[in-house]
Design a protein around this motif. Structure first.
Motif, PDB file in Angstrom:
ATOM      1  N   VAL A  11      69.722 -39.785  -8.786  1.00  0.00           N
ATOM      2  CA  VAL A  11      69.269 -39.005  -9.676  1.00  0.00           C
ATOM      3  C   VAL A  11      70.798 -37.590 -10.184  1.00  0.00           C
ATOM      4  CG1 VAL A  11      68.087 -37.391 -11.040  1.00  0.00           C
ATOM      5  CG2 VAL A  11      66.827 -39.280 -10.015  1.00  0.00           C
ATOM      6  N   PRO A  12      71.162 -37.965 -10.965  1.00  0.00           N
ATOM      7  CA  PRO A  12      72.150 -36.426 -11.178  1.00  0.00           C
ATOM      8  C   PRO A  12      71.193 -35.361 -11.130  1.00  0.00           C
ATOM      9  CG  PRO A  12      71.710 -37.724 -13.706  1.00  0.00           C
ATOM     10  CD  PRO A  12      71.459 -38.558 -12.121  1.00  0.00           C
ATOM     11  N   VAL A  13      71.961 -34.185 -10.924  1.00  0.00           N
ATOM     12  CA  VAL A  13      71.327 -33.205 -10.761  1.00  0.00           C
ATOM     13  C   VAL A  13      72.073 -31.726 -10.916  1.00  0.00           C
ATOM     14  CG1 VAL A  13      71.945 -33.590  -8.180  1.00  0.00           C
ATOM     15  CG2 VAL A  13      70.019 -31.219  -8.772  1.00  0.00           C
ATOM     16  N   VAL A  14      71.844 -31.159 -11.873  1.00  0.00           N
ATOM     17  CA  VAL A  14      72.337 -29.330 -12.231  1.00  0.00           C
ATOM     18  C   VAL A  14      71.515 -28.498 -11.490  1.00  0.00           C
ATOM     19  CG1 VAL A  14      72.500 -28.313 -14.044  1.00  0.00           C
ATOM     20  CG2 VAL A  14      72.199 -30.662 -14.578  1.00  0.00           C
ATOM     21  N   CYS A  15      72.100 -27.689 -10.970  1.00  0.00           N
ATOM     22  CA  CYS A  15      71.863 -26.995  -9.872  1.00  0.00           C
ATOM     23  C   CYS A  15      72.946 -25.591 -10.422  1.00  0.00           C
ATOM     24  CB  CYS A  15      72.349 -26.926  -8.273  1.00  0.00           C
ATOM     25  SG  CYS A  15      72.054 -25.798  -6.857  1.00  0.00           S
ATOM     26  N   GLY A  16      71.191 -24.601 -10.243  1.00  0.00           N
ATOM     27  CA  GLY A  16      71.635 -23.023 -10.931  1.00  0.00           C
ATOM     28  C   GLY A  16      71.722 -21.972  -9.972  1.00  0.00           C
ATOM     29  N   THR A  17      70.984 -22.711  -8.731  1.00  0.00           N
ATOM     30  CA  THR A  17      70.705 -21.306  -7.254  1.00  0.00           C
ATOM     31  C   THR A  17      72.003 -21.182  -6.360  1.00  0.00           C
ATOM     32  OG1 THR A  17      68.779 -22.826  -6.930  1.00  0.00           O
ATOM     33  CG2 THR A  17      69.695 -21.340  -5.299  1.00  0.00           C
ATOM     34  N   THR A  18      71.963 -19.943  -6.961  1.00  0.00           N
ATOM     35  CA  THR A  18      73.718 -19.445  -6.281  1.00  0.00           C
ATOM     36  C   THR A  18      72.836 -19.295  -4.374  1.00  0.00           C
ATOM     37  OG1 THR A  18      72.491 -16.733  -6.716  1.00  0.00           O
ATOM     38  CG2 THR A  18      74.145 -18.185  -8.010  1.00  0.00           C
ATOM     39  N   GLY A  19      73.830 -18.269  -3.370  1.00  0.00           N
ATOM     40  CA  GLY A  19      73.589 -17.717  -2.861  1.00  0.00           C
ATOM     41  C   GLY A  19      73.576 -19.196  -1.084  1.00  0.00           C
ATOM     42  N   TRP A  20      73.798 -20.322  -1.484  1.00  0.00           N
ATOM     43  CA  TRP A  20      73.963 -21.635  -0.375  1.00  0.00           C
ATOM     44  C   TRP A  20      75.364 -21.787  -0.750  1.00  0.00           C
ATOM     45  CZ3 TRP A  20      75.456 -26.433  -2.324  1.00  0.00           C
ATOM     46  CH2 TRP A  20      75.446 -26.581  -2.871  1.00  0.00           C
TER      47      TRP A  20
END
Length: 238
Positions: free
Chosen positions: A70-79
């Motif tokens: 599954v293609p994933v859009v990620c907006g989490t920061t700090g990793w």
């Protein structure tokens, strides 16, 4: 489009509202209360996943999306120390991945303005530069991912700056990023160039989470069906 929302806090709920209004279906809302949905069986029911969680969980969440194809859009920061590994795994498994420190269309245009201003200032050593960012008190990382992106763009253009620090600095080779946490504050980023003669400041101020959420949905629409590694520059043709 069928969406799996990984992270169902304030941002996840804002994304759901916009996605639903655009005719998409959120089939899974995954948070700490139903982590069992974060498996191959459930994820592969979605056309795309949108991930907004925590620095501690983002990496494993993304890999689970890859395993589910599954293609994933990620907006989490700090990793982002693990971003090179995520990119390598994405290419190895022929998956789709789009990361952005900020999905706001206005912010991504601001990124380009920042790069151009830094380029112009590269030949004007009489100007020093610093940055200030303000976010709500629930934001877990400092400086913000957006501030780090802006700083990296400046460092790429200004040879007189060797790196950034998250404090006021008197060292000329350091780019100061001042982080403030106040409520309510969806997000403000200001970059100021100062000389003995004048100051130049560029600022982006978010009025709500809607711009970030709308951009994430646009990114998911764009990524659906694609393989490879992308950013908002690809989505917006910047």
């Amino acid at each position: 489009m069928k969406i799996a929302l990984i992270g169902y806090g304030k941002m996840g709920k804002a994304i759901e509202a916009i996605a639903t209004a655009k005719g998409h279906t959120v089939i899974h809302r995954i948070d700490l209360n139903n982590k069992h949905l974060l498996d191959k069986e459930h994820l592969q029911q979605a056309d795309v996943a949108i991930e907004f969680t925590t620095p501690e969980t983002a990496y494993s969440n993304i890999l689970k999306c890859f395993e589910a194809n599954v293609p994933v859009v990620c907006g989490t920061t700090g990793w982002l120390e693990k971003l090179p590994d995520v990119k390598a795994r994405c290419l190895e498994k022929h998956q789709g991945f789009l990361y952005a420190s900020n999905f706001s269309i206005g912010v991504n245009i601001f990124f380009e303005i920042n790069k151009r201003l830094a380029e112009l200032m590269s030949t004007q050593p009489q100007y020093d530069v610093k940055m200030e960012e303000i976010h709500h008190t629930q934001k877990k990382d400092a400086p913000s991912g957006t501030a780090i992106t802006l700083a990296e763009h400046i460092l790429d253009k200004l040879d007189r700056k060797a790196g950034w620090v998250n404090q006021e600095s008197s060292q000329p080779q350091e780019l100061s990023i001042i982080s403030k946490r106040e409520d309510p504050a969806p997000g403000t980023h200001s970059i100021t160039y100062t000389s003995a003669i004048d100051d130049i400041t560029i600022t982006h101020t978010a009025h709500s989470r809607e711009g970030f959420a709308a951009g994430a949905v646009i990114a998911a629409e764009w990524l659906n069906g694609k393989k490879g590694i992308f950013t908002m520059k690809d989505v917006l043709s910047l």
